[in-house]
Structures are given as C-alpha cells and as structure tokens.
Write an enzyme that holds these catalytic residues in place. Sequence first.
Site, PDB file in Angstrom:
ATOM      1  N   HIS A 167       0.792  -1.234   0.114  1.00  0.00           N
ATOM      2  CA  HIS A 167       0.028   0.096  -0.294  1.00  0.00           C
ATOM      3  C   HIS A 167       1.101   1.273  -0.094  1.00  0.00           C
ATOM      4  O   HIS A 167       0.737   2.082   0.335  1.00  0.00           O
ATOM      5  CB  HIS A 167      -0.537   0.256   1.141  1.00  0.00           C
ATOM      6  CG  HIS A 167      -2.324  -0.768   0.493  1.00  0.00           C
ATOM      7  ND1 HIS A 167      -3.210  -1.254   0.335  1.00  0.00           N
ATOM      8  CD2 HIS A 167      -2.496  -2.219   1.496  1.00  0.00           C
ATOM      9  CE1 HIS A 167      -4.075  -1.146   0.311  1.00  0.00           C
ATOM     10  NE2 HIS A 167      -3.695  -2.066   1.357  1.00  0.00           N
TER      11      HIS A 167
ATOM     12  N   ASP B 218      -1.059  -5.031  -4.602  1.00  0.00           N
ATOM     13  CA  ASP B 218      -1.723  -3.912  -3.925  1.00  0.00           C
ATOM     14  C   ASP B 218      -0.192  -3.743  -3.127  1.00  0.00           C
ATOM     15  O   ASP B 218      -0.116  -3.096  -2.135  1.00  0.00           O
ATOM     16  CB  ASP B 218      -2.759  -4.323  -2.593  1.00  0.00           C
ATOM     17  CG  ASP B 218      -3.615  -4.154  -3.012  1.00  0.00           C
ATOM     18  OD1 ASP B 218      -4.134  -3.806  -4.192  1.00  0.00           O
ATOM     19  OD2 ASP B 218      -4.789  -4.549  -2.242  1.00  0.00           O
TER      20      ASP B 218
ATOM     21  N   ASN C 193      -6.666  -5.398  -5.973  1.00  0.00           N
ATOM     22  CA  ASN C 193      -7.487  -4.532  -5.493  1.00  0.00           C
ATOM     23  C   ASN C 193      -7.355  -3.145  -5.876  1.00  0.00           C
ATOM     24  O   ASN C 193      -7.806  -2.373  -6.653  1.00  0.00           O
ATOM     25  CB  ASN C 193      -8.526  -5.077  -5.562  1.00  0.00           C
ATOM     26  CG  ASN C 193      -8.551  -4.592  -3.831  1.00  0.00           C
ATOM     27  OD1 ASN C 193      -6.790  -4.922  -3.020  1.00  0.00           O
ATOM     28  ND2 ASN C 193      -9.138  -3.490  -2.557  1.00  0.00           N
ATOM     29  N   HIS C 194      -6.599  -2.528  -5.168  1.00  0.00           N
ATOM     30  CA  HIS C 194      -6.428  -1.556  -5.473  1.00  0.00           C
ATOM     31  C   HIS C 194      -5.955  -1.153  -6.556  1.00  0.00           C
ATOM     32  O   HIS C 194      -5.397  -0.044  -6.607  1.00  0.00           O
ATOM     33  CB  HIS C 194      -5.401  -0.768  -3.752  1.00  0.00           C
ATOM     34  CG  HIS C 194      -5.865  -0.402  -2.400  1.00  0.00           C
ATOM     35  ND1 HIS C 194      -6.916   0.547  -2.202  1.00  0.00           N
ATOM     36  CD2 HIS C 194      -6.921  -1.792  -2.358  1.00  0.00           C
ATOM     37  CE1 HIS C 194      -7.398   0.273  -1.087  1.00  0.00           C
ATOM     38  NE2 HIS C 194      -7.608  -1.202  -1.147  1.00  0.00           N
TER      39      HIS C 194
ATOM     40  N   HIS D 283      -4.530  -9.740  -0.083  1.00  0.00           N
ATOM     41  CA  HIS D 283      -5.285  -8.909   0.033  1.00  0.00           C
ATOM     42  C   HIS D 283      -5.979  -8.808   1.611  1.00  0.00           C
ATOM     43  O   HIS D 283      -6.439  -8.379   1.794  1.00  0.00           O
ATOM     44  CB  HIS D 283      -6.442  -9.782  -0.961  1.00  0.00           C
ATOM     45  CG  HIS D 283      -7.817  -8.751  -0.451  1.00  0.00           C
ATOM     46  ND1 HIS D 283      -8.530  -7.405  -0.712  1.00  0.00           N
ATOM     47  CD2 HIS D 283      -9.366  -8.708   0.126  1.00  0.00           C
ATOM     48  CE1 HIS D 283      -8.950  -6.684  -0.392  1.00  0.00           C
ATOM     49  NE2 HIS D 283      -9.841  -7.709   0.093  1.00  0.00           N
TER      50      HIS D 283
END
Length: 692
Positions: A22, A60, A128-129, A245
């Site tokens: 992230h 991610d 998914n990000h 995730h």
Amino acid sequence: MMASGDEDDANTFKILVATDNHLGYMEKDAIRGNDSLVTFEEILEKAKKHDVDLVLLGGDLFHHNKPSRKTMHGCMELLRKYCMGDRPCQVEFLSDQSVNFAESRFPIVNYEDPNMNVAIPVFSIHGNHDDPAGMGNLCALDLLSVSGLVNYFGKTTSLEEIVISPLLLQKGQTKICLYGLGSIRDERLHRMFVHKKVKMLHPRENQEDWFNLFVIHQNHSKHGPTNYIPEQFLDDFLDLVIWGHEHECKIDPFYNPVQHFFVSQPGSSVATSLSEGESVKKHVGLLRVNGRNLKMTKLELETVRPFCMEDVVLSDTSLNPDDYDITKQVEAFCVEKVDALIEQAESELTGNPRQPVKPLIRLRVDHSGGFEKFNPLRFGQKFVDRVANPQDIVLFNTKKAQNVDKKDFKIGGEKGNQLLSDSLDTSRVEDMVKQHFAAADETMQLNLLTEKGMGDAVQEFVDKEEREAIPELVKYQLQKTQTHLRSRNADEEIIDTEVIRYRDERKKKVGEEEEEVREAIKRAQAQRPDDEDERSDMISDDLDYNSDNSEESTVTTKGRGRGRGRGTSRGGARGGGRGSRGGRGSRGGRGKQPVVADTSNVSITDAFNATKRKSQRGAGSRMSYRDVSDDDDVNGVSDDDPFDHIPQSLSRKRKGNVGASSSRSAGRGVAFSDSEEEETTCTRRPAPKRRR
C-alpha cells in the site's frame, strides 16, 4: 515441511514473500505520509541481506489506482537501489515468456534482458487497489514492468474463461511452477470457479518434480455467500498458496487437510485501518524451497508504526450513567485508558532509528446503557503531540441489534443510523446502495435502472474516481430500454409497465447486467481526457503550464477555468484558466459539454418520443453513441496510441524478435496439460491425492 538442517544452497530457492504494501497510503498526512515507503525499503533491505533469489509480491503494491508522482518516484528509487546490480541471478527461466508476459510490450523476464542489470528480480501480481483500469487497461505495475523494474504477471483480460499458465523456474535440482492471478471481483471469480471456467495448466511430464506455488489476491474470509474464494475451489495439486488482500498477518503456513496444500497469509506491511487485524505484529516471510519441501521463516518488520487498541464496555465498569457529570467521568476514564495504551506502544518499540515514535491508538467504547458520548475530536486534542491519529482515537459504538425488522431500518431513522454507524467500516458501497433501495418506499424505487448496476457504478466512482461511470450507466440503460420499447412497438399507455417488466427481466440475467456495467465503465473511461492526471496535478501544485501545442478540441462551449491565460475557442467562446487546451478550466475556454442534460421534469414517455423525433430528422444528424446491437470492439486501440505510428519495418522486426523468443522457449521442451485425469502425487503429504 523442510527440516532445519536440510538446506542445500545450490538446490534451494530463497524467496522473500510480502503482500499489501500500500505505497502512498495517507501520503498527504504530515505524520504518517512516509510510513509505507519506509517499511517497503526495510523489506527490500531484508531481501538483499538474506541474499534471496527473488522477491514475490502478492498484490496491492500501491494504495491508489493512480499513485502520485511522489509515490511512484519513491517506489522506483527503492527498486533501483536494492534490486539492480551485477550479482548474477541463479534462477533459470524455463517457460515461454511471450505467454507468461503476454500483456507486456517487452515479454521477457527482466534479469534475462541484455539491457538490464538485475540482481534481485521482483515478481508481482496486481491487487484490488492497483488493478488495471482506464484507457489501454493499464495499471501502475505496467509502468514498472515496461521500465524493467518488476516482472508483472497474473494479468487476465478475459472474463469468460481464465487459463493460468505458470512461470517455470529452476535452481539446481529444484523446480517451481509459479502461478499468479491478479485481483478480480470476488463474486465474478466465485461464479467462474463454480462453472469450472478457471483452469491451471501444469507440465505433462515429471509432475512429481515440480513445487507448485500459487499467488492470489482475493477475500479469504467469508463476507457473503459469494464474496470470497473458498480454499476448496483451488486445485489440489498445489503445494503452497500465498494469499494476499487480507491484512492480518498469518504468515506461518497452515495445512488444509481437504486439499492437501499449505496456505500462508503474510498480511499488510502498513496499517490502513484501525482494526483488530491490523494490530497484529507485521512480518514478511523468507520462503525456502528444496525439491517438494518448504520452510517459511518469519522476519519481523522493525519500522512499522506501533499500533495498540482496546475495547471498553462502559456498562461493565463502576461508572453510573445516572450521575449528573457522567460525561466528564467517561472522558476521564478514557484518558486513563489511552495513557496506558501509549505506554504499551512505547514498550513495543523495536529500537530501529527509522521506526516512527508516535503510535496509532484506537479505543473502542461501547456506550450502551444510557451513557453519554463526548466529542472525540476535542478529546484527541489532548494527545496531539503523543499519538499519530489524534482525530480518531476514540470510536463509540453500541451493541448491534438482533433481528431488526426491515421496516425499522431507514437511513435517517433512529435505528437505521445506529446500525449504519456500527457497520459503516465493513460495508461496501454497492451493498449500501442495495440496502438503501431495499428500505425505500415505492415512490423512491428505481424504475429504469437496477440496484446492482447502480451499486457497481457508484463503486467505480468512489474507488477509482470514474466520474462519468454513473451518467454513462444511466445513458446506456436508457438507450437499451428505448431500443426495447421500439422493438415492442409499445404504446404510450403501457410504456411505464413495459419499462418495469424489462427492468425485472434484466435483473434475472446476471451476466447481461454485468455486461451493461462494463460497457458503461468503458464509455466512461473513453470520456476521460488523456491529460486528466497531469491537469489535476498542475492545479494542486499551483503551477501554470503553457499548452499552446495541445490538440485542438471540437467542443465549443465556454470553459469554467480559473486563473491566468485567455484565448478564443473554436466558435468564438472565451474563457481563462490553467491546464491543457480543451479541458475544464483550460486555456482557451473550451470545456466539456454536460454529460447528462437536465431531465428532472422529463418522463420516460417524453424521452422516448424525443428519441423518435430525432431519428426522423434524417441521416445528416449524428448519434452520440452506437446502437446497442453494434458489434464494434470498444476496447480497440485508440487513435492516439503511440505505437500505431511505428514504421511497418520496425513493427515487423519487433514481432519477429518476439517470435524468436517464443521459439527459443518452446525449444526447451516444456509442455503443459490441463487434463484433470493426470494427477500429481506428493510423497511428503499425509493423505493420498484424489484422482480427478
């Protein structure tokens, strides 16, 4: 599992495993803005320190779908600093690279590229990000891939069937089949698994010699009937699954006795929510593979910001809700709890000089029983110099009501607000949209659109900032309904009834409804200006760029720009502002026309009649969109694709090189099979394999 002393470096893969980095999370926060990059640097330092053969990332890598230039620059800087060098890579790549990296302009693993010096190759799937989106279906990992810093694999383009071809790696006598699947919407992937539309290829010969490793980025915990991927869906010939995730660190491999493989969940390297799972100590894994045996070593991350949390139930304390100064008593009680949590966080510091000192603190207070709440923001000001999140230290909640009648659940009502505040952190946008219309009365129901379509469009708007997703969905479904009404020759008296009946028919066809949403999103992406990202950055940085050489716009409406610069648009309109010619607030004043006209007072009948009148004006008028029966591919290459201008001679040369690469890889003698009758037997496993 591999025993402690059974290590043979010449035949042992050493892989550093991490997921959910992230990068760029809260980058605008003065205190926490650099946390993700600091920890990512520590991960790469550990990879170099332990002399690993490769780094495997489980999705991610970036927090935002379109990471800022600051975040992208920081990531590329760290990858170049720790992963490039003259150290030879001992891993041999056996499979056809033009298949494994088919979506890349340069389908070759980076450490075999003669133009690159790669010491530690990085392999990554998307999450998914940071999943592909927009023009060209690209994501941030595509930028890192084309620059030679990351080997991006696991990208799928078909939503009808998924065929996963593994990356075949060998070091000494150890061979690894590395499978990867980037993030896909859980409900869609769940349905594809149920319908057996997901296939994993595996070598036909000597299947018992291959260690099968699968990297996936999906919901692991069950959030709904189909909103997760059960482990039982995965093929049982796998040896280890790296599950991304989920942010809670469960990196020690745990055995699935039904499927006979191990599952490791590394978790995130930075806390992106103040939840219980994020408070667990964070680690990365050093995976050693020798033959068919594995060993996972936990490596604690020392630069992660400390995070401590506690749950408090006021009704279980000695506090009396009937006291006249109960609010002050509750606040004093919470101050003591927060002080204790800060002391606990200070005792957990690792001593690493780069570790942030100010901790994250979360105190969840159950005030059921008549206790009054105080102002959390004012409360946080007492700890502004001691914690990293003074604005949300305290979270008030109540015991969730059981068996609440749908009539009582109204957004805006007392019970509705209470339940909404309790579940807001875990609710998804599309679920909230469905919930809203389920509780709405008949006058507020959707007659033309469907709840699922609207929910998906809102999700795209919220998560990926697709500003045109909702208007384009309205346009597309309106156009489709009009086409249906014309085909039925519906009279004005039965139009409303026919519209509702057609909407109910579309609800039953799940695949058709999802296709509508995908088509609307594609149109929304096509409406996005090419320079959207640059324009938003220029406005935020308060810079003024000269855009005289920009492409001319054909829109003649007046721009709504602000700032310096004036010009005359085609058609005589005038406006001022910063940005490129033709955009909102641009030099020359040519803004975009409104996507959806004001139809607040227009009924479906009026819209239908208006469309009929337009169609009778002759062939000279232009249609904004094709008819829904048009078979044109909306995913085709844009006219502005820079690769369209490559001379044919160069294009033929490049294609020839790819073919040569494919033929060289094919000559290595590796063939695949997806036959379910051929079974892999692993002697180390306690249970025999099922024949399929």
